[in-house]
Each structure stands twice: as C-alpha cells, then as structure tokens.
Design a protein around this motif. Sequence first.
Motif, PDB file in Angstrom:
ATOM      1  N   LYS A  40     -11.879   6.037   6.136  1.00  0.00           N
ATOM      2  CA  LYS A  40     -11.347   6.928   7.184  1.00  0.00           C
ATOM      3  C   LYS A  40      -9.934   6.525   7.600  1.00  0.00           C
ATOM      4  CE  LYS A  40     -15.754   7.820   9.440  1.00  0.00           C
ATOM      5  NZ  LYS A  40     -16.490   7.285  10.577  1.00  0.00           N
ATOM      6  N   ILE A  41      -9.742   5.231   7.799  1.00  0.00           N
ATOM      7  CA  ILE A  41      -8.427   4.784   8.281  1.00  0.00           C
ATOM      8  C   ILE A  41      -7.362   4.931   7.187  1.00  0.00           C
ATOM      9  CG2 ILE A  41      -7.145   2.707   9.048  1.00  0.00           C
ATOM     10  CD1 ILE A  41      -8.723   4.114  11.312  1.00  0.00           C
ATOM     11  N   ALA A  44      -6.237   8.468   7.409  1.00  0.00           N
ATOM     12  CA  ALA A  44      -5.386   8.670   8.590  1.00  0.00           C
ATOM     13  C   ALA A  44      -3.988   8.096   8.348  1.00  0.00           C
ATOM     14  CB  ALA A  44      -6.017   8.005   9.803  1.00  0.00           C
ATOM     15  N   SER A  48      -0.142   9.693   8.511  1.00  0.00           N
ATOM     16  CA  SER A  48       0.836   9.202   9.490  1.00  0.00           C
ATOM     17  C   SER A  48       2.213   8.975   8.881  1.00  0.00           C
ATOM     18  CB  SER A  48       0.353   7.887  10.096  1.00  0.00           C
ATOM     19  OG  SER A  48       0.514   6.851   9.151  1.00  0.00           O
ATOM     20  N   GLU A 213     -10.731   3.971  15.455  1.00  0.00           N
ATOM     21  CA  GLU A 213     -10.515   5.326  14.949  1.00  0.00           C
ATOM     22  C   GLU A 213      -9.043   5.701  14.868  1.00  0.00           C
ATOM     23  OE1 GLU A 213     -12.852   7.927  17.398  1.00  0.00           O
ATOM     24  OE2 GLU A 213     -14.711   7.331  16.381  1.00  0.00           O
ATOM     25  N   LYS A 214      -8.832   6.822  14.214  1.00  0.00           N
ATOM     26  CA  LYS A 214      -7.494   7.372  14.017  1.00  0.00           C
ATOM     27  C   LYS A 214      -6.697   7.484  15.323  1.00  0.00           C
ATOM     28  CE  LYS A 214      -5.463  11.617  12.268  1.00  0.00           C
ATOM     29  NZ  LYS A 214      -5.727  12.918  11.645  1.00  0.00           N
ATOM     30  N   GLU A 215      -7.366   7.920  16.414  1.00  0.00           N
ATOM     31  CA  GLU A 215      -6.667   8.114  17.695  1.00  0.00           C
ATOM     32  C   GLU A 215      -6.026   6.796  18.151  1.00  0.00           C
ATOM     33  OE1 GLU A 215      -9.691   9.457  17.014  1.00  0.00           O
ATOM     34  OE2 GLU A 215      -8.682  11.393  16.786  1.00  0.00           O
TER      35      GLU A 215
END
Length: 234
Positions: A40-41, A44, A48, A213-215
């Motif tokens: 997941k990261i 992301a 970015s 997480e992404k946030e």
Amino acid sequence: MSETLCKHIAIIMDGNGRWAKKRGMPRSFGHKKGAENVVKITRAMKESGVKYLTLYAFSTENWQRSADEVAALMQLLRDYLDKEFKEIMENNVRIIFIGERDMLAKDIQQKINEVETKSAGNTALTLCIALSYGSRQEILAATKRAMALAVEDKLSADDLSAEVFSSLLYTDGIPDPDILIRTSGEQRISNYLLWQLAYTELFFTNTLWPDFEKEELMDIIAKFNNRERRYGKN
Ligand code: IPE
Ligand code: IPE
Ligand code: MG
C-alpha cells in the motif's frame, strides 16, 4: 498534488510485533500485515512523486531473533517477491536490495538478483529494500574496499573524499534520504543508513507499522516541505 522537494524517503518499519500482541495474535501475523502495508505504501509513494523509497525490512541484528520468526519473515519475503513482482513491473518500479546477501538463503539470493535485473530499466520509483542490512557493517565493508583499492594503487588517501566513500557504499548512485520515518514510537536509528542520514529530517510517529497509512505519509511530506532547512549555514 503539489510538487515536493523530497526525492528520497527512508522508513524504519517498526511495531509489527506489538501490533499483533495487542490483538492476541502471534508476531508473524503482525509481519504479514506489515508486508501488506509495504504494498500500500509503495503505491502511495509512487503517486506522491517521490523517486526513492528505502525500507528497512530486516537488520543484521534481526538474525538473532528466534529461528521461527526469522523463517516466517524470510517466507514473507519470498511470497512478496512472487506475488508483487507483476505489479512492480506494471508500475515501472525498479527494485534493489542493500545488505549482506551472503547471509540469505540461496533461493532468496537468486530471486533478488532476478528481480533486480528484470526491473533495472524501470524509472517511476526506485524501491530499495534493506535486507540483512546493518550500517556499521556497510561502512566497514566500504572501508575495506577503499583499503584494497589503495593496496592496488587505484586509490590514495588524498583522493578518498566523502563522494568517493559514498560510491563504495551499497547505496552508490542513490541520493541521501531527505526524510526518515520511524514508526512505533521508538526514537533511535537502529544501525540504519548512518552515513546517508547525515542531513536527513527525522520524523517519529507512534503509529505501528501495519497501521501507517497514506494520509500520515502525505502529512509528513507536507511538514517536510514547510520545514526550514539550513544545512550548517546561518
Ligand atoms: C518490525 O517490527 C519488523 C522487523 C524488525 C522485521 P518488530 O518485529 O520489530 O515489532 P516490535 O518492535 O516487536 O513491535
Ligand atoms: C529495526 O527495528 C529493524 C527493522 C525495522 C527491520 P528493530 O525492532 O529490529 O530495532 P530495535 O531492536 O528496536 O532497535
Ligand atoms: Mg521492533
């Protein structure tokens, strides 16, 4: 998304064991969730615009963990490489490994050589996995290489600059990290990229790695963009 000045993020992915313990589960369950979070990261990170991501997956010191835990971590690595390689290639991600490869099982050595070779031309993101990695060991290995070059008359003490020394490290060709993130509340470096982190901005978060997480990642990148960096000047 606004442009970031950040080229390289290094992460110490810590807290898998505590994440599992909180749920009454074995540590290996935390590592499984941690490996899922790597996927997941990485996605992301690609969004970015950051070009290099270095993840601390397994330290030289981690060999001292129980044989069961080491075996579970190595199996997760095999599964990760088997399952994720397709997506890595589709997403134009280059994957490289830093660390003491001789310590790894032969099949893992072959696999990492293979994925490195096949992804070598990819350009969207370089995913660098620190595996069986220790920074003091890396610095010692570079020093030994410098001494060997000196014996062969290929390098003199006068020519051994910071730049030349950097080129003898595993991270040759990779810019130094702009941001270091360590999850799980611990505030130490744990033998990670000691040379390369000389001017890196440090971010510590209490979040355990499987929950990162992404946030939160985007928040850290935004904070980095707003920090004033002086690098020794006034
Ligand atoms: C990080 O989580 C993963 C590795 C070191 C491989 P830990 O396994 O260190 O988890 P904690 O620190 O015990 O919670
Ligand atoms: C650092 O975490 C290594 C990795 C994340 C792979 P550790 O949990 O092994 O480090 P210490 O023992 O807390 O310093
Ligand atoms: Mg830990």
